[in-house]
Design an enzyme around this catalytic site. Structure first.
Site, PDB file in Angstrom:
ATOM      1  N   SER A   1       0.853  -1.194   0.000  1.00 47.78           N
ATOM      2  CA  SER A   1       0.000   0.000   0.000  1.00 47.78           C
ATOM      3  C   SER A   1       0.879   1.230   0.000  1.00 47.78           C
ATOM      4  CB  SER A   1      -0.875   0.009   1.251  1.00 47.78           C
ATOM      5  OG  SER A   1      -1.537   1.251   1.371  1.00 47.78           O
TER       6      SER A   1
ATOM      7  N   TYR B   1      -2.160  -0.588  10.570  1.00 47.41           N
ATOM      8  CA  TYR B   1      -2.217  -0.940   9.147  1.00 47.41           C
ATOM      9  C   TYR B   1      -0.948  -0.477   8.426  1.00 47.41           C
ATOM     10  CZ  TYR B   1      -3.907  -0.977   4.304  1.00 47.41           C
ATOM     11  OH  TYR B   1      -4.040  -1.199   2.956  1.00 47.41           O
TER      12      TYR B   1
HETATM   13  P1  NAD Z   1     -11.029  -6.582  -0.501  1.00 48.50           P
HETATM   14  O1  NAD Z   1     -11.542  -6.559   0.894  1.00 48.50           O
HETATM   15  O2  NAD Z   1     -11.998  -6.385  -1.594  1.00 48.50           O
HETATM   16  O3  NAD Z   1     -10.169  -7.883  -0.716  1.00 48.50           O
HETATM   17  C1  NAD Z   1      -9.363  -8.433   0.287  1.00 48.50           C
HETATM   18  C2  NAD Z   1      -9.656  -9.924   0.359  1.00 48.50           C
HETATM   19  O4  NAD Z   1      -8.808 -10.524   1.340  1.00 48.50           O
HETATM   20  C3  NAD Z   1     -11.089 -10.221   0.792  1.00 48.50           C
HETATM   21  O5  NAD Z   1     -11.743 -11.027  -0.161  1.00 48.50           O
HETATM   22  C4  NAD Z   1     -10.930 -10.924   2.121  1.00 48.50           C
HETATM   23  O6  NAD Z   1     -11.914 -11.924   2.335  1.00 48.50           O
HETATM   24  C5  NAD Z   1      -9.552 -11.515   2.012  1.00 48.50           C
HETATM   25  N1  NAD Z   1      -8.996 -11.814   3.332  1.00 48.50           N
HETATM   26  C6  NAD Z   1      -9.039 -11.098   4.442  1.00 48.50           C
HETATM   27  N2  NAD Z   1      -8.449 -11.752   5.435  1.00 48.50           N
HETATM   28  C7  NAD Z   1      -7.998 -12.915   4.938  1.00 48.50           C
HETATM   29  C8  NAD Z   1      -7.301 -14.013   5.491  1.00 48.50           C
HETATM   30  N3  NAD Z   1      -6.953 -14.036   6.775  1.00 48.50           N
HETATM   31  N4  NAD Z   1      -7.006 -15.042   4.686  1.00 48.50           N
HETATM   32  C9  NAD Z   1      -7.357 -15.032   3.402  1.00 48.50           C
HETATM   33  N5  NAD Z   1      -8.033 -14.030   2.832  1.00 48.50           N
HETATM   34  C10 NAD Z   1      -8.347 -12.974   3.598  1.00 48.50           C
HETATM   35  O7  NAD Z   1      -9.943  -5.415  -0.561  1.00 48.50           O
HETATM   36  P2  NAD Z   1      -8.980  -4.974  -1.755  1.00 48.50           P
HETATM   37  O8  NAD Z   1      -9.132  -3.515  -1.884  1.00 48.50           O
HETATM   38  O9  NAD Z   1      -9.182  -5.795  -2.944  1.00 48.50           O
HETATM   39  O10 NAD Z   1      -7.570  -5.212  -1.066  1.00 48.50           O
HETATM   40  C11 NAD Z   1      -6.609  -6.090  -1.556  1.00 48.50           C
HETATM   41  C12 NAD Z   1      -5.238  -5.726  -1.027  1.00 48.50           C
HETATM   42  O11 NAD Z   1      -4.924  -4.420  -1.498  1.00 48.50           O
HETATM   43  C13 NAD Z   1      -5.148  -5.670   0.495  1.00 48.50           C
HETATM   44  O12 NAD Z   1      -3.930  -6.219   0.924  1.00 48.50           O
HETATM   45  C14 NAD Z   1      -5.178  -4.198   0.773  1.00 48.50           C
HETATM   46  O13 NAD Z   1      -4.534  -3.849   1.977  1.00 48.50           O
HETATM   47  C15 NAD Z   1      -4.447  -3.644  -0.416  1.00 48.50           C
HETATM   48  N6  NAD Z   1      -4.748  -2.233  -0.648  1.00 48.50           N
HETATM   49  C16 NAD Z   1      -5.976  -1.829  -0.967  1.00 48.50           C
HETATM   50  C17 NAD Z   1      -6.217  -0.492  -1.170  1.00 48.50           C
HETATM   51  C18 NAD Z   1      -7.591   0.001  -1.499  1.00 48.50           C
HETATM   52  O14 NAD Z   1      -7.777   1.207  -1.465  1.00 48.50           O
HETATM   53  N7  NAD Z   1      -8.556  -0.838  -1.818  1.00 48.50           N
HETATM   54  C19 NAD Z   1      -5.194   0.438  -1.067  1.00 48.50           C
HETATM   55  C20 NAD Z   1      -3.921  -0.029  -0.755  1.00 48.50           C
HETATM   56  C21 NAD Z   1      -3.694  -1.354  -0.548  1.00 48.50           C
END
Ligand code: NAD
Length: 700
Positions: free
Chosen positions: A577, A590
């Site tokens: 991130s 986080y």
């Molecule tokens: P999302 O919530 O749509 O997807 C994350 C997925 O991870 C979910 O389906 C959830 O069920 C799964 N998950 C959570 N805990 C878990 C576990 N213990 N074991 C297995 N699966 C698990 O969110 P996203 O936006 O698609 O995020 C994906 C990645 O991108 C994350 O690591 C997040 O930190 C990172 N990220 C997202 C953003 C954003 O703005 N969306 C920004 C920076 C980084």
């Protein structure tokens, strides 16, 4: 006679359905009925035709037109556009141009000149076989029960014994113009016959109506099924068992251990393979049998079978009574080398001066006593279909060897089909493989927004994906959507909690069994939480550290172990991130966990380099659309942190970015795809920000 009714084919013809149809529609109907049962013909195998009177768009006169399944496709799903249409009078006129068997292949070049109504569907090599049978409706099928008789040493006598004069017999002849003439001659000399068995190949049947043709096909196959069943009842298949199968769990363990190792030894840059594992009762009966070691080297018989499976399989030396998997693994390089040398020798023995160069010398089918069968091909569907074809070949060998002596096709004939110049031309015409064809990607958090977008992007490049997530409903939806948008072959799902050490190892095991390996790991599973430091309780801190820092560690550690066993290098992409580089208010747990991920990636890049394992990081920021993170309380918390309403956030982030653009899951997926593919082959330890520009997170 044994009660065979359960194993006989059903007559599915419905007059009510067929009566309102046009002739071409009835041909589609007949074809789909025949293709609906794999005992009638294998995938893509066999063809059907009708000779139909139609108005010639050029002259306005009636013309007799051959509608025959075109090149490619499968009769189970064929539609009108899958048929080639050709003028019968022009096809007949080709006989005058035919210069004899030496020049048979040139006749294929004349077929486009016979096209009726500018139909773009290419005519297949079997077209003359249908054209010259002097009946209006013709079926050509590859039923296992018939091929068992066709592949018996005394197939001619067996055919006469089972069918009398109703079904004739012709010796092996490669499909083409000459075989068409043979069929015509046979029909003229045997007007009472309703079909003919082609030695080592399959069945031709015909009729004066579509229904009678269909029924003759079904009746002929049923007669063979009933006869074989009667003859073989009480006889143990393949001389009876020699080995006991391992338990289902042990079979899967063996497959997950061996398949990636085989894959590593047979894949080369530009030629990656995907695997398929089968341990069905039919396969286990064969691999555990007394006769398998003698039958398997004889090779398959029907040309369709060996074009898909290679002439013979590789037998893995393994005794399930003393299951030493390490010894089986250690013996693999020698066994694979021997197979390749054998294949090269076959090529050298059989080649003609104008034969195409030798092709990939690795086995397609691997048989392992006690465990089952592995197949490998350039994509999952091809590997699965190769396995289906080898099961057809097993069925043929079982029955043929029970009632007679089984005979594979003579080696030179097999070679002449495999290296046929027309076959080579077909291969040359195939589109170039996509950039990630043959690769397998494991995506954690694959049920979430960025995970799904990444999966779709990699699948567009031809990769197979294993989606791993703790959220099962989201996995089910993703799997159904991708099966429809791409293919059920290209997607698998596994429930995974990335904080559970054993579950992580199991996810890789699953990937090994389902696809034979893993090349790309996208570590993406994540959560988020927001609170000022004094309100961040230990549980929240630990949860962030667990799922993000520890989860990424466990997934990578197991990935390294897997990659090193597979010996094909590897590729890991972390979704960290912007917050891992730039501090953000009220999100210390986080941000710190994301910073840990970023540094872990650098450490792993250092450790992985000597094994050709690349590790890179993508840093997204504010991907609101499609993200589950942004539907929960994180959205409320972030809005509170910036003193605004939740629905103002997207606009806030857009305006905050240097480029004034919103970041979408597809933008992140594009970056992952770049880092996961060979275009970035020289990059490791890098960070790629996908945040629409944020000076605070510029890397140094
Ligand atoms: P999302 O919530 O749509 O997807 C994350 C997925 O991870 C979910 O389906 C959830 O069920 C799964 N998950 C959570 N805990 C878990 C576990 N213990 N074991 C297995 N699966 C698990 O969110 P996203 O936006 O698609 O995020 C994906 C990645 O991108 C994350 O690591 C997040 O930190 C990172 N990220 C997202 C953003 C954003 O703005 N969306 C920004 C920076 C980084």
């Amino acid at each position: 006679m044994a009660n065979t009714s359960a194993n006989l084919l059903k007559n599915l013809w419905s007059d009510a359905e067929a009566s309102g149809m046009s002739e071409p529609e009835r041909l589609v109907y007949r074809s789909n009925l025949l293709g609906s049962d794999k005992r009638i013909t294998n995938y893509g195998g066999g063809n059907t035709s009708s000779k139909i009177s139609e108005k010639d768009p050029f002259t306005g006169q009636e013309a007799e037109v051959l509608w025959v399944k075109g090149s490619g496709g499968d009769i189970a799903s064929i539609r009108l556009e899958g048929f080639a249409t050709l003028y019968m009078d022009k096809l007949q006129a080709l006989k005058k141009l035919y210069r004899g068997i030496e020049h048979e292949d040139e006749m294929v070049g004349y077929l486009p000149h016979c096209t009726f109504n500018l139909n773009p569907r290419a005519a297949s090599i079997d077209t003359p076989l249908h054209a010259f049978v002097p009946y209006p409706y013709v079926d050509h099928m590859h039923p296992d029960a018939i091929i068992a008789i066709a592949a018996a040493e005394d197939s001619r006598e067996l055919t006469r014994k089972i069918f009398g004069d109703a079904i004739g017999w012709l010796p092996w002849k490669r499909p083409g113009f000459e075989l068409g003439l043979w069929l015509e001659k046979f029909c003229e000399e045997n007007p009472e016959a309703r079909g003919v068995i082609l030695e080592s190949h399959g069945l031709f049947t015909w009729g004066d109506s579509p229904k009678s043709c269909y029924e003759t096909t079904i009746d002929t196959i049923n007669r063979a099924i009933a006869w074989l069943e009667e003859e073989t009842s009480g006889t143990p298949a393949f001389g009876g068992p020699r080995h006991e199968a391992l338990s289902a769990e042990e079979r899967r363990s063996a497959a997950s251990l061996l398949m990636p190792q085989i894959r590593g030894m047979i894949s080369r840059e530009g030629n990656y393979k995907v695997g398929h594992f089968v341990d069905s009762p039919a396969v286990l009966d064969f691999v555990n049998s007394r006769h398998m070691p003698d039958l398997a080297p004889l090779g398959t018989s029907c040309p369709d079978h060996f074009l898909r499976t290679k002439i013979r399989p590789l037998m893995i030396d393994f005794d399930p009574a003393q299951p030493d998997l390490d010894a089986a693994v250690n013996a693999l390089p020698g066994a694979l080398d021997a197979y390749r040398a054998d294949y090269q020798a076959y090529y050298d023995r059989c080649r003609h001066t104008d034969s195409p160069p030798v092709r990939d010398p690795n086995a397609v089918v691997y048989l392992m006593p006690g465990v089952g069968m592995f197949t490998f091909a350039a994509d999952k569907a091809t590997a699965r279909i190769a396995a289906e074809f080898y099961v057809n070949a097993i069925n043929v060998m079982r029955d043929a060897s029970a009632v007679s002596t089984y005979r594979g096709l003579p080696e030179q004939e097999a070679f002449d089909i495999e290296y046929w110049l027309l076959e080579e031309a077909k291969l040359q015409r195939m589109p170039k493989p996509k950039s990630l064809a043959g690769r397998v990607a494991l995506i954690t958090g694959g049920g979430g927004g960025i995970g799904r977008a990444t999966a779709a992007r990699l699948m567009r490049e031809g990769a197979c994906v294993v989606l791993a997530d703790i959220d099962e409903p989201s996995l089910d939806t993703a799997r159904a959507d991708f099966a429809e948008a791409f293919s059920p072959d290209m997607v698998r799902t596994v429930r995974l909690d990335v904080t559970d050490e054993d579950a992580v190892a199991e996810a890789y095991r699953q990937a090994g069994i389902e696809y034979g390996g893993v090349d790309i790991i996208v570590s993406n599973a994540g959560i988020s939480s927001s609170a000022p430091i004094e309100d961040t309780d230990l549980a929240a801190w630990n949860r962030n550290m667990d799922i993000l820092a520890k989860g990424y560690f466990l997934v990578s550690r197991e990935g390294f172990r897997f990659f090193k066993r597979q010996k094909m290098g590897g590729n890991i992409v972390f979704i960290a991130s912007k917050n891992g580089l730039a501090a953000s208010p009220n999100a210390s747990a986080y941000c710190t966990a994301k910073a840990a991920e970023i540094h872990l990636a650098r450490c792993l890049a250092l450790e992985g380099a000597e094994h050709q394992i690349r590790v890179n990081t993508v840093n997204p920021d504010a991907v609101l659309r499609g993200s589950k993170i942004w539907t929960g309380e994180w959205r409320e918390q972030r809005a509170a942190a910036y003193s605004m309403k939740p629905d103002e956030l997207e606009e806030h982030y857009r305006k905050r970015s240097m480029l004034k653009r919103s970041v979408l899951p597809e933008d992140v997926a594009e970056a992952v795809c770049f880092l996961a593919s060979d275009v970035s082959a020289k990059s490791t330890g890098n960070i790629l920000n996908v945040d629409a520009g944020n000076a605070q997170s510029f890397t140094r």
